[in-house]
Design a protein around this motif. Sequence first.
Motif, PDB file in Angstrom:
ATOM      1  N   LEU A 190      11.121  -5.968   3.462  1.00  0.00           N
ATOM      2  CA  LEU A 190      10.513  -6.831   2.450  1.00  0.00           C
ATOM      3  C   LEU A 190       9.901  -8.077   3.088  1.00  0.00           C
ATOM      4  O   LEU A 190       8.792  -8.494   2.718  1.00  0.00           O
ATOM      5  N   TYR A 199       6.679  -7.106   4.794  1.00  0.00           N
ATOM      6  CA  TYR A 199       5.658  -6.811   3.777  1.00  0.00           C
ATOM      7  C   TYR A 199       5.096  -8.103   3.192  1.00  0.00           C
ATOM      8  O   TYR A 199       3.882  -8.255   3.028  1.00  0.00           O
ATOM      9  N   THR A 200       5.974  -9.054   2.908  1.00  0.00           N
ATOM     10  CA  THR A 200       5.559 -10.328   2.323  1.00  0.00           C
ATOM     11  C   THR A 200       4.715 -11.143   3.300  1.00  0.00           C
ATOM     12  O   THR A 200       3.720 -11.759   2.920  1.00  0.00           O
ATOM     13  N   GLN A 201       5.091 -11.119   4.569  1.00  0.00           N
ATOM     14  CA  GLN A 201       4.398 -11.915   5.580  1.00  0.00           C
ATOM     15  C   GLN A 201       3.074 -11.288   6.024  1.00  0.00           C
ATOM     16  O   GLN A 201       2.254 -11.952   6.651  1.00  0.00           O
ATOM     17  N   GLN A 225       0.820  -9.485   3.853  1.00  0.00           N
ATOM     18  CA  GLN A 225       0.177  -9.002   2.641  1.00  0.00           C
ATOM     19  C   GLN A 225      -1.252  -8.529   2.867  1.00  0.00           C
ATOM     20  O   GLN A 225      -1.710  -7.574   2.246  1.00  0.00           O
TER      21      GLN A 225
END
Length: 345
Positions: free
Chosen positions: A167, A170-172, A174
């Motif tokens: 996660l 994935y967030t870092q 985008q």
Amino acid sequence: MNLVRITLAVLGATAALVASACGGNASVPSDSIAVVDGTEISKEELDQLLEQAKKGSEASKQEFPKAGTPEYQSLQTQYVAYLVQRQEFRQAAEDLGIEISAKDVAEAEEELIKSRFDGNEKEYEKALKEQGLTPEVYRSTLETSVLAQKLFEEITKDTKASDQDVLAYYTQNQSQYGTPESRDVRHILIAEKGANGQVDFEKSKAKADQIYAELEGGAGFAGLAKANSEDPGSKDSGGKLTISRGETVPEFEKTSFELDQGELSKPVKTQYGYHVIEAVSPVRPAKTTPLDQVKASIRTTLLQQKRNEVMSAWVEDLRKDYEGKVSYAAGYEPPEIPEAPTETQ
């Protein structure tokens, strides 16, 4: 394909071992280049590697460095480091209970022939022969490769990439998992040149106004684009482009995304000249790929990164463990690495 040079890449982290301090009080026999925690490495092993490297260079029509030159010394140092590291790995593998069987080596050879030679055994043997090798000799390199892989698997077997790690990645990242707004347009670029060879914006504006008037009067866009546009990437297709946010110059992008579908713009000035733009499709909204669709690939990427980090740390610890346990014959010592200066120096 230089199969000989694969030997230097088999274990990796060679540079770290070149920098390891030589030590120990054990004498090195005259027919050896080093002693690794009691195990001798013979000059014959080094000579074989250098001879193979020489034949490989000759086969690829490259000049092999002459003995005594800095280039030759550098190459010799790399091979000495390789042989020392190989012995350290062998000893570490023995301590871990790792064994390499003839079947392991045969499978590695079969995979090499399949992946690099499309399964053609004769081509494999030909490549070896061109470099002064035989399958029997080259299997020692494959044995080292298998050893390194088994060590890697053992050292990193407990490494995991958690859902939280996935996660966070994935967030870092985008931008890797989304597509920006886009739409199809077509344009005609007018870039009349002045006497200095640069764009004459006044002349370009006058011609662009004329083109715009012709289009408003019902002239075909594609024909005018092919005849007048200075954009080599789109003129032959009637000016058609698919653009996304962030890809074009600001003035072009702003107008392109503000137009209604089917609407024609008045000439728009950019650094390239004047553009007449028509919106062909609706604006396609930005999309983000859901985490569930990329979770597996992210986990694979992260797991490999983490395993590499674990292995690198293990190799560094191994290097430190062998400080003082490796003795070199005169002329074969790794170069000394100067100490970093302190604040008082």
